[in-house]
Design a protein around this motif. Sequence first.
Motif, short mmCIF file in Angstrom:
data_model
loop_
_atom_site.label_atom_id
_atom_site.label_comp_id
_atom_site.label_asym_id
_atom_site.label_seq_id
_atom_site.Cartn_x
_atom_site.Cartn_y
_atom_site.Cartn_z
N GLY A 141 109.41 5.10 30.67
CA GLY A 141 108.87 3.68 30.67
C GLY A 141 107.89 3.45 31.73
N SER B 23 106.43 1.06 32.92
CA SER B 23 106.09 -0.56 33.66
C SER B 23 106.06 -0.46 35.10
CB SER B 23 107.25 -1.52 32.89
OG SER B 23 108.70 -1.20 33.57
N ASP C 274 106.24 4.98 27.18
CA ASP C 274 106.02 3.80 26.62
C ASP C 274 105.31 2.75 27.82
OD1 ASP C 274 106.80 1.08 24.88
OD2 ASP C 274 107.85 0.43 26.58
N TYR D 202 102.48 -5.21 31.27
CA TYR D 202 103.24 -4.77 32.65
C TYR D 202 102.21 -4.65 33.69
CZ TYR D 202 106.63 -3.11 29.23
OH TYR D 202 107.68 -2.96 28.51
N LYS E 123 101.90 -2.05 23.01
CA LYS E 123 102.53 -3.25 22.36
C LYS E 123 101.52 -4.44 22.12
CE LYS E 123 107.24 -2.22 24.65
NZ LYS E 123 106.69 -1.84 26.15
N ASP F 208 108.32 -8.34 22.21
CA ASP F 208 109.40 -9.63 22.65
C ASP F 208 109.24 -10.76 21.64
OD1 ASP F 208 110.43 -8.07 24.57
OD2 ASP F 208 109.50 -9.31 26.20
N THR G 237 109.98 -5.22 19.63
CA THR G 237 110.90 -5.11 20.74
C THR G 237 111.36 -6.58 20.99
OG1 THR G 237 109.40 -5.77 22.66
CG2 THR G 237 109.09 -3.46 21.54
N TYR H 3 116.23 -3.34 24.65
CA TYR H 3 116.25 -3.19 26.31
C TYR H 3 117.51 -4.04 26.80
CZ TYR H 3 114.19 -7.62 27.47
OH TYR H 3 113.71 -9.09 27.37
N ALA I 280 115.91 0.83 25.94
CA ALA I 280 115.20 0.77 27.35
C ALA I 280 115.99 0.21 28.45
CB ALA I 280 113.97 -0.01 27.10
N SER I 281 115.52 0.37 29.53
CA SER I 281 116.44 -0.27 30.76
C SER I 281 117.89 0.31 30.79
CB SER I 281 116.34 -1.89 30.52
OG SER I 281 114.92 -2.06 30.39
N THR J 74 119.49 0.95 33.40
CA THR J 74 120.08 0.20 34.69
C THR J 74 119.98 -1.24 34.71
OG1 THR J 74 118.01 0.02 35.86
CG2 THR J 74 118.80 2.21 36.09
N ARG K 189 118.62 -0.24 44.99
CA ARG K 189 117.72 -1.28 45.38
C ARG K 189 118.15 -2.73 45.10
NH1 ARG K 189 112.45 0.89 44.59
NH2 ARG K 189 112.40 0.01 42.53
N GLY L 242 112.47 3.52 33.52
CA GLY L 242 111.02 3.66 34.67
C GLY L 242 111.06 3.78 35.82
N ASN M 214 112.35 10.27 41.91
CA ASN M 214 113.06 9.97 40.79
C ASN M 214 113.21 10.36 39.43
OD1 ASN M 214 114.15 8.36 42.81
ND2 ASN M 214 113.34 6.41 42.20
N ASN N 82 115.95 12.01 37.42
CA ASN N 82 116.36 11.33 36.20
C ASN N 82 116.73 12.64 34.97
OD1 ASN N 82 116.57 8.88 37.39
ND2 ASN N 82 114.50 8.37 36.53
P1 NAD Z 1 115.29 0.67 33.97
O1 NAD Z 1 116.48 0.33 33.82
O2 NAD Z 1 114.58 1.87 33.60
O3 NAD Z 1 114.95 0.44 35.72
C1 NAD Z 1 113.90 0.48 36.47
C2 NAD Z 1 114.44 0.50 37.94
O4 NAD Z 1 115.24 1.81 38.17
C3 NAD Z 1 113.24 0.66 38.74
O5 NAD Z 1 113.70 -0.30 39.81
C4 NAD Z 1 113.23 2.21 39.20
O6 NAD Z 1 112.69 2.11 40.65
C5 NAD Z 1 114.51 2.43 39.26
N1 NAD Z 1 114.87 3.87 38.97
C6 NAD Z 1 114.45 4.77 38.07
N2 NAD Z 1 114.83 6.08 38.23
C7 NAD Z 1 115.39 6.01 39.59
C8 NAD Z 1 116.20 6.90 40.07
N3 NAD Z 1 116.16 8.33 40.01
N4 NAD Z 1 116.94 6.62 41.43
C9 NAD Z 1 116.71 5.48 41.91
N5 NAD Z 1 116.14 4.26 41.11
C10 NAD Z 1 115.64 4.63 39.75
O7 NAD Z 1 114.27 -0.75 33.56
P2 NAD Z 1 113.03 -0.72 33.07
O8 NAD Z 1 111.73 0.00 33.85
O9 NAD Z 1 112.69 -2.15 32.85
O10 NAD Z 1 113.03 0.12 31.59
C11 NAD Z 1 112.25 1.11 31.23
C12 NAD Z 1 111.20 1.15 30.22
O11 NAD Z 1 111.56 0.50 29.06
C13 NAD Z 1 110.22 -0.09 30.89
O12 NAD Z 1 109.28 0.84 31.71
C14 NAD Z 1 109.27 -0.20 29.69
O13 NAD Z 1 108.45 0.82 29.21
C15 NAD Z 1 110.64 -0.14 28.43
N6 NAD Z 1 110.93 -1.79 28.26
C16 NAD Z 1 110.62 -2.59 27.31
C17 NAD Z 1 110.87 -3.90 27.32
C18 NAD Z 1 110.28 -4.43 26.05
O14 NAD Z 1 109.56 -4.01 25.29
N7 NAD Z 1 110.68 -5.71 25.92
C19 NAD Z 1 111.82 -4.26 27.98
C20 NAD Z 1 112.19 -3.60 29.08
C21 NAD Z 1 111.85 -2.39 29.40
#
Ligand code: NAD
Length: 309
Positions: free
Chosen positions: A19, A21, A51, A56, A82, A123, A155, A177, A204-205, A207, A215, A265, A271, A275
């Motif tokens: 991801g 973003s 993605d 973003y 998107k 969205d 999405t 997500y 997605a997301s 975490t 953090r 992301g 990181n 992952n």
């Molecule tokens: P995520 O749950 O992937 O969290 C990202 C957070 O996790 C960031 O703070 C990052 O630094 C941290 N992180 C990642 N790997 C880590 C590691 N190994 N150790 C410690 N921290 C770590 O949430 P996200 O980035 O919002 O979601 C992933 C992707 O999904 C986005 O980048 C985007 O491409 C997609 N997304 C899409 C939508 C949508 O379309 N509406 C919404 C949310 C996310």
Amino acid sequence: MEYRQLGKTSLKLSRVGYGASPLGGVFRNISEEDGIKTVHRALELGINYIDVSPYYGATLAEKVLGKALRGVAREKYVLSTKAGRYGPDFADFDFSADRIKSSLEESCNRLGVDNVDILFLHDVEFASMQQIFDEALPCLNALKQDGIVKYIGVTGYPLKIFSDTVAAFDIDCVLSYCRYGLHDTSLQGILPTLKKAGVGVINASPTGMGLLTKRGAPSWHPASPSLQDASKQAVALCLEHGVDPTEISLQFAMDHEDISSTLVGTASPVNIEKNVAWAKKQMNSSLAHELRSLFADLTCTWPSGYPEN
Ligand code: NAD
């Protein structure tokens, strides 16, 4: 790396997707050099799905990703971007056909590609669903017929948008997500409907947009104070067990056979390595169970978009 078929499409996505973003600085200010290295490392480690969105970092993520992808053979990665969302306010959404077409052209220019594999409406709960069905999705379909995008989808956060869309229109995939992870697994409820319709699912997301990271959530995070508190307790519990909260969040989210790819992301090469390594490791199931129980009596969702959606 394991690759999974995305619904009825011809695409096989890596179980862990990238991801982009964070390349737009949405979680913290990042170094462009690190961001570019992260993309390269992701591809080297077998991640084939990326993605992004013009939203973003107000196009910054697409610009940095475009720099990273310069010189990378196009068949090495599956790319989704998107259209429709450009800023945080309702006024910053535009799902008109004209804007979707110009947005895609601008995205392709920033990304340095001639086409994208998947174009999502970003969205859709922030739009009238009538406009989505009557104007936006027919526009995506026309772009698909013209070969400018291979596959189309939507999405968003509320799950109803997916069931409503699948009932009304023939789409290839959805990107959900924060609805399948340790804090909330409600995506499960609509997976049978999506599977029956042959619609591929990207989650997605894992975490919860940073809730379950050391953090913690960024200041703009929409989670309620009680969900933020429970997430802090969950992070503390993970650390007591010597487990990184991101590790177990990712492992839990990936562990559903009807989800093709889980997008996580980061703009850090270290990181992304973690992952991919964590994705291959066995999850501590008893800890996951304990973590889930911290969220059992809470409302773990938040409002997003128009209430009727
Ligand atoms: P995520 O749950 O992937 O969290 C990202 C957070 O996790 C960031 O703070 C990052 O630094 C941290 N992180 C990642 N790997 C880590 C590691 N190994 N150790 C410690 N921290 C770590 O949430 P996200 O980035 O919002 O979601 C992933 C992707 O999904 C986005 O980048 C985007 O491409 C997609 N997304 C899409 C939508 C949508 O379309 N509406 C919404 C949310 C996310």
